[in-house]
Design an enzyme around this catalytic site. Structure first.
Site, PDB file in Angstrom:
ATOM      1  N   HIS A  17       0.977  -1.281  -0.168  1.00 18.94           N
ATOM      2  CA  HIS A  17       0.144  -0.084  -0.033  1.00 18.94           C
ATOM      3  C   HIS A  17       0.963   1.104   0.058  1.00 18.94           C
ATOM      4  O   HIS A  17       0.447   2.142  -0.811  1.00 18.94           O
ATOM      5  CB  HIS A  17      -0.838  -0.268   1.263  1.00 18.94           C
ATOM      6  CG  HIS A  17      -1.873  -1.079   1.483  1.00 18.94           C
ATOM      7  ND1 HIS A  17      -2.116  -1.944   2.561  1.00 18.94           N
ATOM      8  CD2 HIS A  17      -2.865  -1.387   0.531  1.00 18.94           C
ATOM      9  CE1 HIS A  17      -3.019  -2.702   2.292  1.00 18.94           C
ATOM     10  NE2 HIS A  17      -3.526  -2.633   1.318  1.00 18.94           N
ATOM     11  N   LYS A  41     -16.628  -7.334   4.409  1.00 17.95           N
ATOM     12  CA  LYS A  41     -15.344  -7.914   5.163  1.00 17.95           C
ATOM     13  C   LYS A  41     -15.310  -7.817   6.697  1.00 17.95           C
ATOM     14  O   LYS A  41     -15.578  -6.529   7.248  1.00 17.95           O
ATOM     15  CB  LYS A  41     -14.216  -7.046   4.545  1.00 17.95           C
ATOM     16  CG  LYS A  41     -13.761  -7.467   3.343  1.00 17.95           C
ATOM     17  CD  LYS A  41     -12.237  -6.702   2.747  1.00 17.95           C
ATOM     18  CE  LYS A  41     -11.823  -6.969   1.636  1.00 17.95           C
ATOM     19  NZ  LYS A  41     -10.798  -6.255   1.285  1.00 17.95           N
ATOM     20  N   ARG A  90      -2.040  -5.766  -8.231  1.00 26.02           N
ATOM     21  CA  ARG A  90      -0.893  -6.850  -7.919  1.00 26.02           C
ATOM     22  C   ARG A  90      -0.824  -7.903  -9.281  1.00 26.02           C
ATOM     23  O   ARG A  90       0.397  -7.900  -9.812  1.00 26.02           O
ATOM     24  CB  ARG A  90      -1.212  -7.493  -6.770  1.00 26.02           C
ATOM     25  CG  ARG A  90      -0.763  -6.630  -5.683  1.00 26.02           C
ATOM     26  CD  ARG A  90      -1.548  -7.241  -4.521  1.00 26.02           C
ATOM     27  NE  ARG A  90      -2.923  -7.064  -4.541  1.00 26.02           N
ATOM     28  CZ  ARG A  90      -3.627  -7.414  -3.261  1.00 26.02           C
ATOM     29  NH1 ARG A  90      -3.116  -7.758  -2.228  1.00 26.02           N
ATOM     30  NH2 ARG A  90      -4.926  -7.210  -3.427  1.00 26.02           N
ATOM     31  N   SER A 128      -2.905  -7.730   2.810  1.00 23.37           N
ATOM     32  CA  SER A 128      -2.931  -7.756   4.383  1.00 23.37           C
ATOM     33  C   SER A 128      -3.540  -9.042   4.902  1.00 23.37           C
ATOM     34  O   SER A 128      -3.101  -9.349   5.935  1.00 23.37           O
ATOM     35  CB  SER A 128      -4.232  -6.702   4.582  1.00 23.37           C
ATOM     36  OG  SER A 128      -3.827  -5.229   4.004  1.00 23.37           O
TER      37      SER A 128
END
Ligand code: ADP
Length: 166
Positions: A17, A41, A90, A128
């Site tokens: 990040h 989430k 990514r 994460s």
């Protein structure tokens, strides 16, 4: 003044990040980093804890302001006068989800562009959730997150382990 927003869950912030946020600062004059609460989430850290870790980790970047926002990203971008939403990509696995989000955001507000940045190679497998998994098992995550985050993870998981034992 060119303003961008970097929205995300940041649960917790990683060097991946921070790489995107730092590079956004090279392009934009001001970068608002927003912790968005996602009801789909379940998070390990509270939104306030996430903002605090982000603020500590970006202290050296004058253009960055970290805060939380509960609502639509486009609404947040409008509120902050941003011309762009910056997201990191990514791998191809990120692409489908990001394309869907960018299309929906474009439909909601045609004035705000989504800008994608390819992740730097060394962070392309960093997430994460992987960091949390390793930390929950007592592994060393200091290569992937700033020290304030590594310490917060250790505290969270040692409390969880103590609660399990008692
Ligand atoms: P979200 O839950 O909205 O996907 P995240 O906190 O996981 O939020 O990520 C916020 C942004 O950072 C997203 O654009 C995501 O693609 C990007 N990101 C996450 N991890 C990395 C990484 N390792 N390298 C580059 N960008 C990343």
């Amino acid at each position: 003044m060119k303003i961008a927003v970097c929205p995300g869950s940041f649960d917790p912030v990683t060097y991946g990040h921070l790489d995107i946020i730092t590079r956004a600062c090279d392009i934009f004059d001001r970068v608002y980093v927003a912790v968005l609460t996602n009801p789909a989430k379940s998070a390990l850290f509270t939104p306030d804890e996430r903002v605090e870790m982000l603020s500590t980790a970006t202290r050296h970047l004058d253009a960055v302001i970290c805060e939380r926002f509960d609502g639509l990203v486009v609404e947040y971008a409008r509120l902050r006068g941003a011309i762009a939403i910056v997201r990191g990509l990514r791998a191809v696995t990120d692409f489908e989800f990001e394309l869907k989000m960018a299309s929906m955001n474009h439909h909601l507000d045609k004035e705000v562009e989504t800008v994608f940045m390819m992740t730097s190679n060394e962070y392309s497998f960093l997430s994460s959730s992987a960091v949390k998994e390793v930390a929950s098992l007592g592994g060393n995550v200091s290569a992937w997150v700033p020290s304030c985050v590594a310490e917060a993870l250790t505290r969270k998981y040692s409390h969880a382990r103590e609660a399990e034992i008692s």
